[in-house]
Enzyme design. Structure first.
Site, PDB file in Angstrom:
ATOM      1  N   GLN A  27       0.835  -1.209   0.000  1.00 20.06           N
ATOM      2  CA  GLN A  27       0.000   0.000   0.000  1.00 20.06           C
ATOM      3  C   GLN A  27       0.869   1.258   0.000  1.00 20.06           C
ATOM      4  OE1 GLN A  27      -2.003   0.695   3.721  1.00 20.06           O
ATOM      5  NE2 GLN A  27      -3.607   1.926   2.797  1.00 20.06           N
ATOM      6  N   GLY A  28       0.821   2.027  -1.066  1.00 24.70           N
ATOM      7  CA  GLY A  28       1.610   3.266  -1.142  1.00 24.70           C
ATOM      8  C   GLY A  28       0.734   4.485  -0.894  1.00 24.70           C
ATOM      9  N   TYR A  29       0.395   4.727   0.364  1.00 25.54           N
ATOM     10  CA  TYR A  29      -0.361   5.927   0.730  1.00 25.54           C
ATOM     11  C   TYR A  29       0.580   6.949   1.393  1.00 25.54           C
ATOM     12  CZ  TYR A  29      -5.279   4.292   0.135  1.00 25.54           C
ATOM     13  OH  TYR A  29      -6.491   3.886  -0.349  1.00 25.54           O
ATOM     14  N   SER A  30       1.181   6.564   2.541  1.00 25.58           N
ATOM     15  CA  SER A  30       1.917   7.536   3.361  1.00 25.58           C
ATOM     16  C   SER A  30       3.205   8.002   2.682  1.00 25.58           C
ATOM     17  CB  SER A  30       2.287   6.913   4.710  1.00 25.58           C
ATOM     18  OG  SER A  30       1.144   6.396   5.326  1.00 25.58           O
ATOM     19  N   GLU A  88      -9.631  -1.363   5.234  1.00 28.62           N
ATOM     20  CA  GLU A  88      -8.388  -1.541   5.988  1.00 28.62           C
ATOM     21  C   GLU A  88      -8.682  -1.513   7.480  1.00 28.62           C
ATOM     22  OE1 GLU A  88      -5.363   1.398   5.219  1.00 28.62           O
ATOM     23  OE2 GLU A  88      -3.911   0.366   6.487  1.00 28.62           O
ATOM     24  N   SER A  90      -4.284   6.787  12.455  1.00 30.14           N
ATOM     25  CA  SER A  90      -4.067   6.666  13.906  1.00 30.14           C
ATOM     26  C   SER A  90      -5.407   6.692  14.646  1.00 30.14           C
ATOM     27  CB  SER A  90      -3.166   7.805  14.399  1.00 30.14           C
ATOM     28  OG  SER A  90      -3.902   9.004  14.435  1.00 30.14           O
ATOM     29  N   ASN A  91      -5.379   6.210  15.895  1.00 24.57           N
ATOM     30  CA  ASN A  91      -6.635   6.136  16.660  1.00 24.57           C
ATOM     31  C   ASN A  91      -7.199   7.519  16.983  1.00 24.57           C
ATOM     32  OD1 ASN A  91      -6.307   3.447  16.399  1.00 24.57           O
ATOM     33  ND2 ASN A  91      -6.415   2.967  18.584  1.00 24.57           N
ATOM     34  N   GLU A  92      -6.314   8.520  17.058  1.00 26.55           N
ATOM     35  CA  GLU A  92      -6.828   9.884  17.273  1.00 26.55           C
ATOM     36  C   GLU A  92      -7.680  10.288  16.063  1.00 26.55           C
ATOM     37  OE1 GLU A  92      -3.622   9.030  17.715  1.00 26.55           O
ATOM     38  OE2 GLU A  92      -3.459   9.229  19.890  1.00 26.55           O
TER      39      GLU A  92
HETATM   40  C1  LIG Z   1       4.335  -0.335  11.279  1.00 25.52           C
HETATM   41  C2  LIG Z   1       3.678   0.609  10.322  1.00 25.52           C
HETATM   42  C3  LIG Z   1       3.242   0.131   9.103  1.00 25.52           C
HETATM   43  C4  LIG Z   1       2.677   1.005   8.166  1.00 25.52           C
HETATM   44  N1  LIG Z   1       2.322   0.529   6.939  1.00 25.52           N
HETATM   45  C5  LIG Z   1       1.903   1.392   5.992  1.00 25.52           C
HETATM   46  C6  LIG Z   1       1.666   0.952   4.655  1.00 25.52           C
HETATM   47  O1  LIG Z   1       1.810  -0.232   4.339  1.00 25.52           O
HETATM   48  N2  LIG Z   1       1.308   1.865   3.728  1.00 25.52           N
HETATM   49  C7  LIG Z   1       1.126   3.184   4.032  1.00 25.52           C
HETATM   50  O2  LIG Z   1       0.765   3.946   3.134  1.00 25.52           O
HETATM   51  N3  LIG Z   1       1.347   3.645   5.292  1.00 25.52           N
HETATM   52  C8  LIG Z   1       1.735   2.784   6.261  1.00 25.52           C
HETATM   53  N4  LIG Z   1       1.973   3.236   7.536  1.00 25.52           N
HETATM   54  C9  LIG Z   1       1.857   4.668   7.805  1.00 25.52           C
HETATM   55  C10 LIG Z   1       0.694   5.040   8.694  1.00 25.52           C
HETATM   56  O3  LIG Z   1      -0.524   4.984   8.006  1.00 25.52           O
HETATM   57  C11 LIG Z   1       1.007   6.448   9.255  1.00 25.52           C
HETATM   58  O4  LIG Z   1       2.105   6.295  10.131  1.00 25.52           O
HETATM   59  C12 LIG Z   1      -0.170   7.039  10.011  1.00 25.52           C
HETATM   60  O5  LIG Z   1      -1.198   7.389   9.122  1.00 25.52           O
HETATM   61  C13 LIG Z   1       0.239   8.284  10.831  1.00 25.52           C
HETATM   62  O6  LIG Z   1       0.920   9.189  10.035  1.00 25.52           O
HETATM   63  P1  LIG Z   1       2.343   9.791  10.464  1.00 25.52           P
HETATM   64  O7  LIG Z   1       3.242   8.628  10.798  1.00 25.52           O
HETATM   65  O8  LIG Z   1       2.794  10.700   9.384  1.00 25.52           O
HETATM   66  O9  LIG Z   1       2.089  10.553  11.810  1.00 25.52           O
HETATM   67  P2  LIG Z   1       1.441  12.031  11.941  1.00 25.52           P
HETATM   68  O10 LIG Z   1       0.321  12.177  10.971  1.00 25.52           O
HETATM   69  O11 LIG Z   1       2.546  13.032  11.883  1.00 25.52           O
HETATM   70  O12 LIG Z   1       0.840  11.967  13.400  1.00 25.52           O
HETATM   71  C14 LIG Z   1       1.679  12.089  14.569  1.00 25.52           C
HETATM   72  C15 LIG Z   1       0.759  12.065  15.787  1.00 25.52           C
HETATM   73  O13 LIG Z   1      -0.130  13.206  15.739  1.00 25.52           O
HETATM   74  C16 LIG Z   1      -1.481  12.776  15.843  1.00 25.52           C
HETATM   75  N5  LIG Z   1      -2.341  13.578  14.976  1.00 25.52           N
HETATM   76  C17 LIG Z   1      -2.082  13.958  13.704  1.00 25.52           C
HETATM   77  N6  LIG Z   1      -3.113  14.677  13.205  1.00 25.52           N
HETATM   78  C18 LIG Z   1      -4.047  14.747  14.185  1.00 25.52           C
HETATM   79  C19 LIG Z   1      -5.342  15.355  14.279  1.00 25.52           C
HETATM   80  N7  LIG Z   1      -5.891  15.992  13.248  1.00 25.52           N
HETATM   81  N8  LIG Z   1      -6.026  15.222  15.444  1.00 25.52           N
HETATM   82  C20 LIG Z   1      -5.488  14.542  16.500  1.00 25.52           C
HETATM   83  N9  LIG Z   1      -4.256  13.958  16.459  1.00 25.52           N
HETATM   84  C21 LIG Z   1      -3.553  14.063  15.325  1.00 25.52           C
HETATM   85  C22 LIG Z   1      -1.486  11.335  15.357  1.00 25.52           C
HETATM   86  O14 LIG Z   1      -2.567  10.607  15.893  1.00 25.52           O
HETATM   87  C23 LIG Z   1      -0.146  10.829  15.874  1.00 25.52           C
HETATM   88  O15 LIG Z   1      -0.264  10.431  17.194  1.00 25.52           O
HETATM   89  C24 LIG Z   1       2.516   2.369   8.498  1.00 25.52           C
HETATM   90  C25 LIG Z   1       2.921   2.849   9.744  1.00 25.52           C
HETATM   91  C26 LIG Z   1       3.516   1.983  10.653  1.00 25.52           C
HETATM   92  C27 LIG Z   1       3.967   2.542  11.984  1.00 25.52           C
END
Ligand SMILES: Cc1cc2nc3c(=O)[nH]c(=O)nc-3n(C[C@H](O)[C@H](O)[C@H](O)COP(=O)(O)OP(=O)(O)OC[C@H]3O[C@@H](n4cnc5c(N)ncnc54)[C@H](O)[C@@H]3O)c2cc1C
Length: 400
Positions: A128-131, A246, A385-387
Site C-alpha cells: 500500500q503506497g499511501y503515506s 483496511e 491513527s486512533n486519534e
Molecule cells: C508499522 C507501520 C506500518 C505502516 N504501513 C503502511 C503501509 O503499508 N502503507 C502506508 O501507506 N502507510 C503505512 N503506515 C503509515 C501510517 O498509516 C502512518 O504512520 C499514520 O497514518 C500516521 O501518520 P504519520 O506517521 O505521518 O504521523 P502524523 O500524521 O505526523 O501523526 C503524529 C501524531 O499526531 C497525531 N495527529 C495527527 N493529526 C491529528 C489530528 N488531526 N487530530 C489529533 N491527532 C492528530 C497522530 O494521531 C499521531 O499520534 C505504516 C505505519 C507503521 C507505523
C-alpha cells in the site's frame, strides 16, 4: 462471544475443523501461533493462502461472482474463529481485504479480470503506497508527483512505511496529478508493477529488530494510464473507500485466543507462597476488563460483517473496530509481558528461530511477548491513527 449454534452451523463448524486439521501443517501452525505482528512472513501466509484458494475459501467476504464463498455472517464468523483457534497464519490484507474490494467497485471489466483472480491465488502480492514522509494523518497533502506524458504517468517522489514492499510485486498507490485547488481533488489512484524501472525499496528496521516496513523511491517511473483506478484526480474517493476495509477487519476471534493464552500463562505462574498471577486482584481485574473489551469487539465485528455481506461498506463502525481492536491488542500485550515477567527481556535468539529445537528458558511466550508488544505499538498508528479514528466517529456518529 457466546454463540448458540444451530445444527447446520454446528455441522459447518465441524467441516471447518476437519479441513483445518487436515490442511494446516505443523510449520504453518507454528508460523501462525508464533507471529509477532499482524503481518506475517510471506512464505507462510502465501502457503496458507494457496491451500485456501484450492478449497475455494480464500475470500469469504467477497461476492460469489468474484470468488467469494456465499457464506452467512455466522459462517464467516465461525470460520475466522476456527482459524484463530487452530493457529492458522493470517493472510496479508493488502490484496484480499484492501485493494480487491476497490477493484470490484471502481475497476473496469479488464482490471477486474486482470487483478482479482491473481489476488485470490496469491500470484500478486500487494503493498500500500499511501503515506509519505510529509503525509500520514494529513494524507491529502501527499506530493508523489505523477506527470502526464502520452499514454503514461511519470512518477517522482517517495512513499514511506510501506509494509512488505520488499516482498510485493504490485503496489496500489496515491499520486498527485494536480497541485492547484483543494488538495483532495488532485489525487489519483494507480495500480503499479513493482518491477517497473526506477523503483527502489529501502528497508526500515523496527524497534523489535524486524524488517516489515520500507521507504520506496520513485525516479521517473512510467505507469500506463490504463493502470489508473477510477478517474484522474478522483483517487480520494477510492482511497477513502479502501480505508474503511483496511480499518474494518481486525480479528476479534484472534484476540479471544490471545486472551485464553494469557489466562493459561498467568494461571501457570505460581509464586513461592503458592498463589498464581490470576489471584492478584489488579491483574485479574485488568484481564476481566480486556475480556469485556474483546467481547464488545466481536459484536461490532459481526455488524461490520453484516454490512459487508449486504453489499454495503462498513462506514464508521470500521473506525470503532480499528480503535477498540488495536487498543485491546495492546492491553493484551501488556498483560502478556506481565505474565512472563523478566523472561520478556531475556534475548534467546537460538530458541526463537522458527522450527528451533532449543528449549527456551522460562515460558515459550517469553520469546515472543516483547516483540509482539513492540510491533503492536504501531497498530494504533497504521491504517489511520486512533486519534484520527476518534475524530471520524465524533463527526459521523456523534455529529460533532
Ligand atoms: C508499522 C507501520 C506500518 C505502516 N504501513 C503502511 C503501509 O503499508 N502503507 C502506508 O501507506 N502507510 C503505512 N503506515 C503509515 C501510517 O498509516 C502512518 O504512520 C499514520 O497514518 C500516521 O501518520 P504519520 O506517521 O505521518 O504521523 P502524523 O500524521 O505526523 O501523526 C503524529 C501524531 O499526531 C497525531 N495527529 C495527527 N493529526 C491529528 C489530528 N488531526 N487530530 C489529533 N491527532 C492528530 C497522530 O494521531 C499521531 O499520534 C505504516 C505505519 C507503521 C507505523
Amino acid at each position: 462471544m457466546n454463540l448458540d449454534l444451530s445444527p447446520q452451523e454446528l455441522a459447518f463448524r465441524d467441516e471447518v475443523r476437519a479441513f483445518l486439521a487436515a490442511s494446516l501443517t505443523a510449520e504453518l501452525c507454528e508460523a501462525g501461533r508464533h507471529a509477532t505482528s499482524v503481518f506475517i512472513d510471506k512464505r507462510f501466509s502465501l502457503a496458507w493462502q494457496k491451500i485456501l484458494h484450492v478449497k475455494g475459501w480464500v475470500a469469504p467476504s467477497w461476492p460469489v461472482q468474484y470468488g467469494g464463498t456465499g457464506w452467512s455472517d455466522m459462517q464467516r464468523y465461525i470460520f475466522a474463529a476456527e482459524c484463530a483457534r487452530a493457529g492458522a497464519p493470517s493472510l496479508a490484507p493488502m490484496g484480499l481485504r484492501m485493494v480487491g474490494p476497490c477493484i470490484m467497485r471502481y475497476g473496469t471489466e479488464e482490471q477486474k479480470a486482470q487483478h482479482l483472480p491473481r489476488i485470490l491465488s496469491g500470484e500478486d502480492y500487494w503493498c500500500q503506497g499511501y503515506s509519505e514522509p510529509g503525509a500520514g494523518s494529513d494524507l491529502a497533502s501527499l506530493q508523489l508527483r505523477a506527470t502526464s506524458d502520452g499514454d503514461d504517468y511519470v512518477l517522482n517522489g517517495s512513499k514511506i512505511w510501506t509494509t512488505h514492499a520488499h516482498w510485493a510485486n504490485r503496489m496500489f498507490c496515491l499520486v498527485r496529478t494536480r497541485s492547484e485547488g483543494k488538495p483532495q481533488a488532485g489525487i489519483t489512484f494507480l495500480l503499479l508493477d513493482m518491477a517497473a524501472p526506477g523503483i527502489a525499496v529501502k528497508p526500515i528496521i523496527t524497534l523489535a529488530g524486524e524488517h516489515e516496513v520500507n521507504q520506496v523511491f520513485f525516479d521517473d517511473v512510467r505507469v500506463p494510464k490504463t493502470n489508473r483506478l477510477g478517474a484522474e484526480n478522483d483517487g480520494w474517493t477510492v482511497a477513502k473507500y479502501l480505508l474503511e476495509f483496511e480499518r474494518g477487519g481486525g480479528s476479534g476471534a484472534g484476540l479471544a485466543i490471545s486472551l485464553q493464552r494469557i489466562r493459561a500463562l498467568a494461571a501457570a505462574q505460581a509464586s513461592d507462597d503458592g498463589l498464581c498471577l490470576l489471584d492478584d486482584e489488579s491483574f485479574a481485574t485488568r484481564l476481566a476488563d480486556a475480556a469485556i473489551a474483546v467481547e464488545a469487539i466481536q459484536m461490532t465485528e459481526h455488524r461490520v460483517m453484516s454490512a459487508l455481506s449486504a453489499g454495503k461498506n462498513p462506514g464508521p463502525a470500521s473506525s470503532l473496530l480499528k480503535m477498540h481492536g488495536t487498543e485491546a491488542m495492546q492491553r493484551l500485550d501488556e498483560l502478556a509481558i506481565e505474565a512472563v515477567g523478566h523472561y520478556a527481556v531475556v534475548d534467546q535468539p537460538a530458541a526463537r528461530l522458527p522450527g528451533s529445537n532449543v528449549a527456551p528458558v522460562g515460558p515459550r511466550e517469553g520469546l515472543l511477548a516483547m516483540a509482539r508488544y513492540l510491533n503492536n505499538r504501531a497498530a494504533s498508528i497504521y491504517g489511520g491513527s486512533n486519534e484520527i479514528q476518534r475524530d471520524i466517529v465524533a463527526r459521523l456518529v456523534l455529529g460533532l
